[in-house]
Motif scaffolding. Sequence first.
Motif, mmCIF file in Angstrom:
data_model
loop_
_atom_site.group_PDB
_atom_site.id
_atom_site.type_symbol
_atom_site.label_atom_id
_atom_site.label_comp_id
_atom_site.label_asym_id
_atom_site.label_seq_id
_atom_site.Cartn_x
_atom_site.Cartn_y
_atom_site.Cartn_z
ATOM 1 N N ARG A 39 2.219 -6.629 4.937
ATOM 2 C CA ARG A 39 3.499 -6.483 5.635
ATOM 3 C C ARG A 39 4.296 -7.788 5.672
ATOM 4 O O ARG A 39 5.518 -7.777 5.478
ATOM 5 C CB ARG A 39 3.224 -6.002 7.053
ATOM 6 C CG ARG A 39 4.393 -6.078 8.001
ATOM 7 C CD ARG A 39 3.992 -5.566 9.367
ATOM 8 N NE ARG A 39 4.844 -6.086 10.422
ATOM 9 C CZ ARG A 39 4.611 -5.881 11.724
ATOM 10 N NH1 ARG A 39 3.553 -5.168 12.088
ATOM 11 N NH2 ARG A 39 5.431 -6.381 12.633
ATOM 12 N N ARG B 4 -5.799 0.344 3.705
ATOM 13 C CA ARG B 4 -4.442 0.639 4.169
ATOM 14 C C ARG B 4 -3.428 -0.169 3.374
ATOM 15 O O ARG B 4 -3.684 -1.284 2.949
ATOM 16 C CB ARG B 4 -4.313 0.346 5.656
ATOM 17 C CG ARG B 4 -5.246 1.188 6.512
ATOM 18 C CD ARG B 4 -4.787 1.278 7.927
ATOM 19 N NE ARG B 4 -3.639 2.145 8.063
ATOM 20 C CZ ARG B 4 -3.714 3.471 8.243
ATOM 21 N NH1 ARG B 4 -4.875 4.065 8.314
ATOM 22 N NH2 ARG B 4 -2.622 4.196 8.369
ATOM 23 N N ASN B 6 1.127 -0.748 2.797
ATOM 24 C CA ASN B 6 2.446 -0.631 3.417
ATOM 25 C C ASN B 6 3.506 -0.301 2.380
ATOM 26 O O ASN B 6 3.363 -0.646 1.204
ATOM 27 C CB ASN B 6 2.848 -1.959 4.073
ATOM 28 C CG ASN B 6 1.926 -2.368 5.191
ATOM 29 O OD1 ASN B 6 1.753 -1.651 6.170
ATOM 30 N ND2 ASN B 6 1.297 -3.524 5.049
ATOM 31 N N LYS B 19 9.052 -0.699 7.794
ATOM 32 C CA LYS B 19 7.725 -0.820 7.192
ATOM 33 C C LYS B 19 6.927 0.391 7.615
ATOM 34 O O LYS B 19 6.885 0.742 8.796
ATOM 35 C CB LYS B 19 7.052 -2.103 7.699
ATOM 36 C CG LYS B 19 5.619 -2.300 7.263
ATOM 37 C CD LYS B 19 4.569 -1.626 8.132
ATOM 38 C CE LYS B 19 4.631 -1.930 9.585
ATOM 39 N NZ LYS B 19 3.605 -1.153 10.370
ATOM 40 N N ASN B 21 3.117 2.525 6.987
ATOM 41 C CA ASN B 21 1.749 2.185 6.600
ATOM 42 C C ASN B 21 0.985 3.465 6.310
ATOM 43 O O ASN B 21 1.173 4.466 6.981
ATOM 44 C CB ASN B 21 1.116 1.430 7.787
ATOM 45 C CG ASN B 21 -0.255 0.907 7.500
ATOM 46 O OD1 ASN B 21 -1.224 1.645 7.555
ATOM 47 N ND2 ASN B 21 -0.353 -0.372 7.206
ATOM 48 N N HIS B 383 3.643 -0.037 15.511
ATOM 49 C CA HIS B 383 4.055 -1.419 15.297
ATOM 50 C C HIS B 383 3.512 -2.238 16.452
ATOM 51 O O HIS B 383 3.318 -3.440 16.330
ATOM 52 C CB HIS B 383 5.583 -1.519 15.256
ATOM 53 C CG HIS B 383 6.116 -2.375 14.167
ATOM 54 N ND1 HIS B 383 6.540 -3.660 14.367
ATOM 55 C CD2 HIS B 383 6.273 -2.140 12.849
ATOM 56 C CE1 HIS B 383 6.956 -4.174 13.214
ATOM 57 N NE2 HIS B 383 6.806 -3.263 12.288
ATOM 58 N N TYR B 429 -0.697 -6.977 15.761
ATOM 59 C CA TYR B 429 -0.374 -5.868 14.862
ATOM 60 C C TYR B 429 0.204 -6.389 13.549
ATOM 61 O O TYR B 429 -0.100 -5.872 12.465
ATOM 62 C CB TYR B 429 0.637 -4.932 15.525
ATOM 63 C CG TYR B 429 0.281 -3.480 15.377
ATOM 64 C CD1 TYR B 429 0.028 -2.685 16.483
ATOM 65 C CD2 TYR B 429 0.194 -2.890 14.127
ATOM 66 C CE1 TYR B 429 -0.304 -1.352 16.359
ATOM 67 C CE2 TYR B 429 -0.137 -1.555 13.993
ATOM 68 C CZ TYR B 429 -0.379 -0.793 15.103
ATOM 69 O OH TYR B 429 -0.708 0.522 14.969
ATOM 70 N N ASP B 433 -1.602 -5.588 10.104
ATOM 71 C CA ASP B 433 -0.852 -4.959 9.018
ATOM 72 C C ASP B 433 -0.859 -5.822 7.757
ATOM 73 O O ASP B 433 -0.856 -5.311 6.637
ATOM 74 C CB ASP B 433 0.612 -4.740 9.430
ATOM 75 C CG ASP B 433 0.837 -3.392 10.098
ATOM 76 O OD1 ASP B 433 -0.053 -2.530 10.027
ATOM 77 O OD2 ASP B 433 1.912 -3.213 10.686
#
Lengths: 70, 556
Positions: A39, B4, B6, B19, B21, B383, B429, B433
């Motif tokens: 991210r 995982r 994104n 974003k 996921n 998020h 988070y 992520d």
Amino acid sequence: MACKHLPFAQTLLEVDLTNREINLQQIGERDIELFLGGRGVAAYLLRQSLASSDAPMIFSTALSLARMFQ
Amino acid sequence: MSGRSNITFVSPATGLYFKTNMGGHFGLYCKLNGIDYITVRGVASFPVYLWIDGSEVKLRDASSLWGKTVRETTQALQKIHGSGINVACIGPAGEHRVAFASVMSSVYNAAARGGPGAVMGSKNLKAIAIASPRGTCSPQDVPTFRKVTQELREALYADSMADSYYTYGTAASVDLMNKMHTLPSYNFRRGDIDRIDELTSSYWNDHGLLKGRIGCASCIYSCHRFLRIDEGPHKGTYSAGPEYETVSALGTGPAISSIGALQKANDLCNDLGMDTISTGGAIQWAMETYERGLLPEEYTGKLDLHFGSEQAVTELPQMIAYRKGIGDLLADGVKKAAGRLGGETWNWAIHTRGLEQSRVETRGALSYALAFAMNPRGPDHLHTECLAEFGMTPEARQLIKDITGDEKYARADITDKRAEIVRWHEDIYAVSDSLGVCAFTTTAAYGATPERCARLFTALTGIPMEADQIMQAGRRILTLERLINLKLGWREDPSSYAPWRLMNERQESLDMDDPILDVEKMRSMVKEYYALHGWDKETGVPAKAIIEELKLSDFV
């Protein structure tokens, strides 16, 4: 193809659908240190391209895909 | 840790940074084919898919795939390239640019929120297909990596929530929330429905509906569950889920009490490629508008749109995905639908900035209320999941004590310390992520601590990192996302802190003195939050000092 971690870098696949061009780039260690991966680096890549009229969509994988539970 | 991955983009629903996921194995397949990121620009002149096989990367004609559902597309690509490939694709909803169209991987793993499927559809990109993994990944420091992962595994096994996640999945708390009147129902007018039994995961287990479980790559929890309906009008319906959010969005929200109808609606969303949360939000908005007599017959035809209508939840997904009839009105989301009908319909459009709200009764959970207001992507739980504020497990209460200094703040109905709780969760988070750690291991169970994440990062990359540094990196990501949104036109707007209904109407069954998110209550928390971030208290713009401290000067 094995992941190349020495020196640490990550691979970016750039796909231009309009011109049907595909390129490979490297994400450097400094960017990983600042934005970690996934991210964070994707946000960095999006910000870099906001000036363009065609903001990309960016798929990013997990930095840590190293089979933690195996 | 998991597979995982994104997808980051500018959302067609909000016009802002987004974003989303997804779980499954797509990320693992990318990684083991030597690719960490894929940026997709431009528009193909005809439908294409991207084929990745080790060093071979090609765009291929997808004309024969256009129009196919997610299942059909995945099966067609498996027929061409073999059953061992991984496919991330869009369904008809993405092709028709539904504002909440998803990207689906391995049929059932959804990158759902914000409309990434619509972005792919607008690019004429039907799918990304990846060959079976060819390579391996090795951390820089294998012994330390193994040590940290062993610690993480033990911490997660020992967590109070571990058994529940495996046994009941994400829908574990549906029954309890219904009893506590905190399960969003009837388009957020109520917090419960009268007949909840069939919508609980204990019912699915006890009645043999649960047919299997699967985990994301390398996961110990395996919370992803598969249900098949064995009797009734929807006999034979088989799909992953429903997850908690889907139970509320397509079940209690439209007042559906049949698991058969719920699973049918859920499966349609998966196969057509649509977000269940926004689809459910759109259906509920249509139901309330219909019951109030404000939906013209030209939209409804013979469709029964009363709350509780199984016809509505099992037929509207197709109409939305193909933009037929009222489906075309709903396909752009409730904000635009209310804008088109006008009048009071805005008051029950449960969104902020164009994103339908996740299924959290934020009038009774103030950390969530603040988190949803500040979330760069809109009112969504994924998020900043602040489960700890409820203090329901010993680990949650300890975490609140660690963040605020006192366990007494582990209650959801007070404004005190909410900003601190939200910021901590935002930071971790962003870290999880970015590392690819599942949210459950950081913000529901609490095994992946900042200290462990930092050690993991260093073991993986060889780059030195301490716990406070990795949390600062999380804050850097949050601030960068705020800067992106400012570039895209985001401005501070107190009326957008929460959906109109939640800021103006009480949820009477909530057991609290003041069950409403009025502007002043929200504003006090927001100011505290901005101060913690080093952002301007009035405008929410990051101050020069914090931008420099976070090394973001190049991004303003």
